[in-house]
Write a protein that holds these residues in place. Sequence first.
Motif, PDB file in Angstrom:
ATOM      1  N   VAL A 449      12.983   8.933   1.556  1.00  0.00           N
ATOM      2  CA  VAL A 449      12.541   7.765   1.182  1.00  0.00           C
ATOM      3  C   VAL A 449      11.398   7.180   1.820  1.00  0.00           C
ATOM      4  O   VAL A 449      10.454   6.844   0.881  1.00  0.00           O
ATOM      5  CB  VAL A 449      13.825   7.025   0.919  1.00  0.00           C
ATOM      6  CG1 VAL A 449      13.278   5.541   0.193  1.00  0.00           C
ATOM      7  CG2 VAL A 449      14.798   7.619   0.252  1.00  0.00           C
ATOM      8  N   ALA A 450      11.198   7.129   2.989  1.00  0.00           N
ATOM      9  CA  ALA A 450      10.316   6.495   3.666  1.00  0.00           C
ATOM     10  C   ALA A 450       9.023   7.436   3.476  1.00  0.00           C
ATOM     11  O   ALA A 450       7.920   6.931   3.267  1.00  0.00           O
ATOM     12  CB  ALA A 450      10.633   6.376   5.151  1.00  0.00           C
ATOM     13  N   VAL A 451       8.965   8.833   3.343  1.00  0.00           N
ATOM     14  CA  VAL A 451       7.869   9.696   2.902  1.00  0.00           C
ATOM     15  C   VAL A 451       7.559   9.117   1.495  1.00  0.00           C
ATOM     16  O   VAL A 451       6.182   9.136   1.334  1.00  0.00           O
ATOM     17  CB  VAL A 451       8.202  11.252   2.934  1.00  0.00           C
ATOM     18  CG1 VAL A 451       7.176  11.831   2.478  1.00  0.00           C
ATOM     19  CG2 VAL A 451       8.458  11.306   4.599  1.00  0.00           C
ATOM     20  N   PHE A 452       8.330   9.131   0.651  1.00  0.00           N
ATOM     21  CA  PHE A 452       7.784   9.002  -0.616  1.00  0.00           C
ATOM     22  C   PHE A 452       7.058   7.343  -0.598  1.00  0.00           C
ATOM     23  O   PHE A 452       6.070   7.181  -1.450  1.00  0.00           O
ATOM     24  CB  PHE A 452       9.076   8.711  -1.704  1.00  0.00           C
ATOM     25  CG  PHE A 452       8.663   8.393  -3.035  1.00  0.00           C
ATOM     26  CD1 PHE A 452       8.196   9.410  -4.026  1.00  0.00           C
ATOM     27  CD2 PHE A 452       8.777   7.026  -3.511  1.00  0.00           C
ATOM     28  CE1 PHE A 452       7.925   8.850  -5.485  1.00  0.00           C
ATOM     29  CE2 PHE A 452       8.685   6.714  -4.830  1.00  0.00           C
ATOM     30  CZ  PHE A 452       8.248   7.743  -5.747  1.00  0.00           C
ATOM     31  N   GLN A 453       7.681   6.519  -0.108  1.00  0.00           N
ATOM     32  CA  GLN A 453       7.110   5.303   0.061  1.00  0.00           C
ATOM     33  C   GLN A 453       6.037   5.070   0.448  1.00  0.00           C
ATOM     34  O   GLN A 453       4.880   4.269   0.121  1.00  0.00           O
ATOM     35  CB  GLN A 453       8.201   4.111   0.668  1.00  0.00           C
ATOM     36  CG  GLN A 453       9.334   3.914  -0.019  1.00  0.00           C
ATOM     37  CD  GLN A 453      10.183   3.185   0.707  1.00  0.00           C
ATOM     38  OE1 GLN A 453      10.554   3.099   2.165  1.00  0.00           O
ATOM     39  NE2 GLN A 453      11.272   2.273  -0.029  1.00  0.00           N
ATOM     40  N   ALA A 454       5.625   5.895   1.718  1.00  0.00           N
ATOM     41  CA  ALA A 454       4.202   5.855   2.445  1.00  0.00           C
ATOM     42  C   ALA A 454       3.323   6.662   1.512  1.00  0.00           C
ATOM     43  O   ALA A 454       1.989   6.153   1.666  1.00  0.00           O
ATOM     44  CB  ALA A 454       4.460   7.043   3.710  1.00  0.00           C
ATOM     45  N   ASN A 459      -1.759   5.124  -1.810  1.00  0.00           N
ATOM     46  CA  ASN A 459      -2.469   5.001  -3.092  1.00  0.00           C
ATOM     47  C   ASN A 459      -3.249   3.860  -3.552  1.00  0.00           C
ATOM     48  O   ASN A 459      -2.315   3.010  -4.213  1.00  0.00           O
ATOM     49  CB  ASN A 459      -1.658   5.679  -4.108  1.00  0.00           C
ATOM     50  CG  ASN A 459      -2.162   5.712  -5.513  1.00  0.00           C
ATOM     51  OD1 ASN A 459      -3.309   6.133  -5.477  1.00  0.00           O
ATOM     52  ND2 ASN A 459      -1.386   5.866  -6.432  1.00  0.00           N
ATOM     53  N   VAL A 460      -4.326   3.539  -2.940  1.00  0.00           N
ATOM     54  CA  VAL A 460      -4.976   2.503  -3.289  1.00  0.00           C
ATOM     55  C   VAL A 460      -5.431   2.455  -4.917  1.00  0.00           C
ATOM     56  O   VAL A 460      -6.390   3.075  -5.188  1.00  0.00           O
ATOM     57  CB  VAL A 460      -6.046   2.136  -2.457  1.00  0.00           C
ATOM     58  CG1 VAL A 460      -6.857   0.713  -2.686  1.00  0.00           C
ATOM     59  CG2 VAL A 460      -5.498   2.066  -0.796  1.00  0.00           C
ATOM     60  N   ILE A 461      -5.080   1.358  -5.576  1.00  0.00           N
ATOM     61  CA  ILE A 461      -5.331   1.269  -6.906  1.00  0.00           C
ATOM     62  C   ILE A 461      -6.410   0.179  -7.262  1.00  0.00           C
ATOM     63  O   ILE A 461      -6.822   0.101  -8.417  1.00  0.00           O
ATOM     64  CB  ILE A 461      -4.094   1.194  -7.739  1.00  0.00           C
ATOM     65  CG1 ILE A 461      -3.314  -0.210  -7.393  1.00  0.00           C
ATOM     66  CG2 ILE A 461      -3.279   2.374  -7.636  1.00  0.00           C
ATOM     67  CD1 ILE A 461      -2.272  -0.411  -8.478  1.00  0.00           C
ATOM     68  N   GLY A 462      -6.795  -0.717  -6.318  1.00  0.00           N
ATOM     69  CA  GLY A 462      -7.561  -1.703  -6.672  1.00  0.00           C
ATOM     70  C   GLY A 462      -7.822  -2.617  -5.310  1.00  0.00           C
ATOM     71  O   GLY A 462      -7.260  -2.593  -4.446  1.00  0.00           O
ATOM     72  N   THR A 463      -8.578  -3.616  -5.453  1.00  0.00           N
ATOM     73  CA  THR A 463      -8.665  -4.493  -4.561  1.00  0.00           C
ATOM     74  C   THR A 463      -8.403  -5.977  -4.879  1.00  0.00           C
ATOM     75  O   THR A 463      -8.519  -6.309  -6.071  1.00  0.00           O
ATOM     76  CB  THR A 463     -10.055  -4.512  -3.761  1.00  0.00           C
ATOM     77  OG1 THR A 463     -11.161  -4.756  -4.705  1.00  0.00           O
ATOM     78  CG2 THR A 463     -10.117  -3.311  -3.094  1.00  0.00           C
ATOM     79  N   THR A 535      -1.869  -1.619  -3.343  1.00  0.00           N
ATOM     80  CA  THR A 535      -1.571  -0.132  -3.516  1.00  0.00           C
ATOM     81  C   THR A 535      -0.554  -0.157  -4.699  1.00  0.00           C
ATOM     82  O   THR A 535       0.005  -1.145  -5.270  1.00  0.00           O
ATOM     83  CB  THR A 535      -0.699   0.335  -2.159  1.00  0.00           C
ATOM     84  OG1 THR A 535       0.335  -0.608  -2.023  1.00  0.00           O
ATOM     85  CG2 THR A 535      -1.857  -0.020  -0.925  1.00  0.00           C
ATOM     86  N   GLU A 536      -0.083   1.085  -4.820  1.00  0.00           N
ATOM     87  CA  GLU A 536       0.882   1.514  -5.826  1.00  0.00           C
ATOM     88  C   GLU A 536       2.128   0.953  -5.396  1.00  0.00           C
ATOM     89  O   GLU A 536       2.946   0.602  -6.193  1.00  0.00           O
ATOM     90  CB  GLU A 536       1.206   2.942  -6.184  1.00  0.00           C
ATOM     91  CG  GLU A 536       1.924   3.416  -7.425  1.00  0.00           C
ATOM     92  CD  GLU A 536       1.079   3.288  -8.594  1.00  0.00           C
ATOM     93  OE1 GLU A 536       1.783   3.344  -9.552  1.00  0.00           O
ATOM     94  OE2 GLU A 536      -0.150   3.233  -8.438  1.00  0.00           O
ATOM     95  N   LEU A 537       2.422   0.872  -4.020  1.00  0.00           N
ATOM     96  CA  LEU A 537       3.519   0.238  -3.539  1.00  0.00           C
ATOM     97  C   LEU A 537       3.768  -1.183  -3.800  1.00  0.00           C
ATOM     98  O   LEU A 537       4.867  -1.725  -4.233  1.00  0.00           O
ATOM     99  CB  LEU A 537       3.655   0.447  -1.884  1.00  0.00           C
ATOM    100  CG  LEU A 537       4.944   0.041  -1.270  1.00  0.00           C
ATOM    101  CD1 LEU A 537       6.159   0.814  -1.865  1.00  0.00           C
ATOM    102  CD2 LEU A 537       4.825   0.371   0.189  1.00  0.00           C
ATOM    103  N   ASP A 538       2.727  -2.108  -3.814  1.00  0.00           N
ATOM    104  CA  ASP A 538       2.631  -3.304  -4.196  1.00  0.00           C
ATOM    105  C   ASP A 538       3.182  -3.578  -5.586  1.00  0.00           C
ATOM    106  O   ASP A 538       3.964  -4.324  -6.065  1.00  0.00           O
ATOM    107  CB  ASP A 538       1.159  -3.983  -4.163  1.00  0.00           C
ATOM    108  CG  ASP A 538       0.590  -4.018  -2.740  1.00  0.00           C
ATOM    109  OD1 ASP A 538       1.660  -4.331  -1.614  1.00  0.00           O
ATOM    110  OD2 ASP A 538      -0.509  -3.656  -2.499  1.00  0.00           O
ATOM    111  N   THR A 539       2.726  -2.652  -6.498  1.00  0.00           N
ATOM    112  CA  THR A 539       3.165  -2.663  -7.926  1.00  0.00           C
ATOM    113  C   THR A 539       4.696  -2.606  -8.106  1.00  0.00           C
ATOM    114  O   THR A 539       5.441  -3.160  -8.732  1.00  0.00           O
ATOM    115  CB  THR A 539       2.587  -1.978  -8.877  1.00  0.00           C
ATOM    116  OG1 THR A 539       2.846  -0.664  -8.513  1.00  0.00           O
ATOM    117  CG2 THR A 539       0.901  -2.305  -8.718  1.00  0.00           C
ATOM    118  N   PHE A 540       5.276  -1.567  -7.322  1.00  0.00           N
ATOM    119  CA  PHE A 540       6.803  -1.396  -7.254  1.00  0.00           C
ATOM    120  C   PHE A 540       7.390  -2.626  -6.445  1.00  0.00           C
ATOM    121  O   PHE A 540       8.394  -3.005  -7.212  1.00  0.00           O
ATOM    122  CB  PHE A 540       6.930   0.020  -6.658  1.00  0.00           C
ATOM    123  CG  PHE A 540       7.125   1.312  -7.290  1.00  0.00           C
ATOM    124  CD1 PHE A 540       8.191   1.344  -8.261  1.00  0.00           C
ATOM    125  CD2 PHE A 540       5.851   1.896  -7.357  1.00  0.00           C
ATOM    126  CE1 PHE A 540       8.028   2.531  -9.024  1.00  0.00           C
ATOM    127  CE2 PHE A 540       5.827   3.048  -8.025  1.00  0.00           C
ATOM    128  CZ  PHE A 540       6.937   3.440  -8.968  1.00  0.00           C
TER     129      PHE A 540
END
Length: 711
Positions: A449-454, A459-463, A535-540
């Motif tokens: 799970v940590a690898v997937f989250q990393a 994955n930077v999608i914007g600033t 990042t994509e993680l931020d959106t999740f």
Amino acid sequence: DLHSFPTRRSSDLRAFDLPMTTTDYFSDDDGTIFEPYNNAMAEAGITLGCAANLFCPNEIVTRSQMASFIVRAVGIPTAPDGDFFPDDDGNVHEANINSLAGLGITLGTTANTYSPNDPVDRDQMATFLARTLKTADRSPQVFALTILHNNDGESELVADGDVGGAARFKAVVDQQKAIANAQTDGVLMLSMGDNFLPGTAFEASLQDGIFYDALALEAIGYDALQLGNHDFDAGPDVLADFINEFTTPPQYLSANLDFSAEANLQVLVDAGTIAPSMSVEIGGRTIGIVGATTPNLPFISSPRNVVVDPDVAGVVQTELDALASGGADILIMISHLQGINEDLALAPDLSGVDVMIAGGGGELLANSAAELLPNDDVADIFGAYPLTGTNAEGVDVPIATTVGQYGYLGRLVVFFDTSGNVVDTLGGPIPINGQAQDADLLANVENPVAVFQAGLAANVIGTSEVELDGIRENVRSVETNQGNLIADALLWQATDLAGGFGVATPNVALQNGGGIRNDDIRALGATVGTPADVTELDTFDMLPFGNTLSILEDISRDQFKEILENAVSALNPDGSLGAEGTGRFAQVAGVRFEWSGAGTPQVLDDDGNVTTPGTRIDDVWLLNPDGSDGDQIVMAGAVQAGPDIVVAISNFLATGGDQYPFRGAPFTNLGVTDQQSLSAYIQAAAADGGLEELITAGDYPVGGEGRIAGP
């Protein structure tokens, strides 16, 4: 001197009622008033003295020595595999310190330290003795049951540094089970619901074809799991698949849910995997356990055709009576009613209940700062562990809960007499912080799970040059810039897709505050105003549920006012978040509204019909493309004539979630999630008519841009 400070070796152990002796064991206490007690301690094997023939009566007693005095005085067995404190490693008294920790007689000076060489203060000595007399020196007629419990794990499987994580949590549970089996008459491991939650761990499970939460729960080893609202977030079929993922499914409980209209869950009911209640034999006692789920389930999750009986007291009492008739002399209720106050209020309506364990609220119950995680402090404590309620017979009932996300393990030791009456309790939360981790869960659950989250984090999608406000209380009560960003994303995505589905272009988009889950200020950049990666993680983190974007056409202006009335109906008159903490408040795009707390809150029945009209919404305008006020829908509380409204919204709200009064109106599912919409919006190029990749303070100022004006 007994009144000296700190405690000295001539401390008074009369509490243990030791028999006196004529043997004189020590030469250096002759003539002191404590000599008989010193000799009695030596006769009983409690003290060996400080050297041959010497007691050292004026030396200070250390915390480690006190542990050995107590263990020898009462005959407490050594704790198996119970290394609680790293700072006592190698200490000659370590095993006895662990024994006291295993019984809750000591909590340490902090969560991970015992301070073995510190002196025992008089108040510490009193606490040691009081806890000892409550536990170890109990009558053999008393039955001691250890209840280990947690709630609201919510798929937080990966540790945050040294805190939490499924692997560390399991290791602590294993340790506590061993201690409980050695030092009490038996142990139960219980979960109070929200056993998984859509989000990054769930996405990792979908990607890898493995329900990582199911692996973790099965490895931890629960005797019973209560069904919570988030267990239904992905629908009944996914819940059934989740339960079927277990090699040997544990017992799931809920007395007030009817699964007969959901075939896949009814199969599990028929197999006995899901039941209203259960009985278990421990130490010759029959223990009955009954579960209950919040009556608000249809409004805050996606149970589809699962029917909820709102009469929690009635159905639970029926099960308690049946368990008692079947021979259970100890009755436990476990619940996910969304807050421990619900359980406190329910207790007087229940006859025969002995213990209640709550979930859904995440209240922090504790008795000292030593029981807290590093980021928690005494100001966060909701109340003592356990709280005390009163049942229908007027008998005190211990009621416990813990904070969720695998950060704490609740440990409640309950003492019962031969008739099954509670005679005493002890315990508290165990912070999951710094302990060893279970190797199998670390390798097979946390690491994948940590690898997937990393990967999502990389994955930077914007600033963004502005901090985005996703604080739970804020997004559920006032306009925030993060709420605006999300609502804009839904409106943009729905507008882009509407033509392909043959539906009208939406005027507005609504995002319920309860669907925004990051509960933080996204601190973007070392300095406010300095662009930083999104990042994509931020959106999740912001939108973990994976609700699908939908369009509803032909929403009349009267109905749209009802929708906005619903959005503000649970707020206090001053605009603050109400006691229920409801998530129905709307972050909006394409519309501006003003509301007053002086108006009457709207009330709906279970079918979304208005029983009390709301008068809180004063004025509503559709917005022009440049953000200026356009067509006014409501003026001074009166609905204005005009065309119907087309709404972009999540399928959760479209089907009545958070009591949004769409009343079964048909909607078109656009096949993308809210998270995917947000990610695409942030990445959209200006040439496509969307937002530039840079989120600016001009577009999304802190505090919002005036889309919502309240009290």
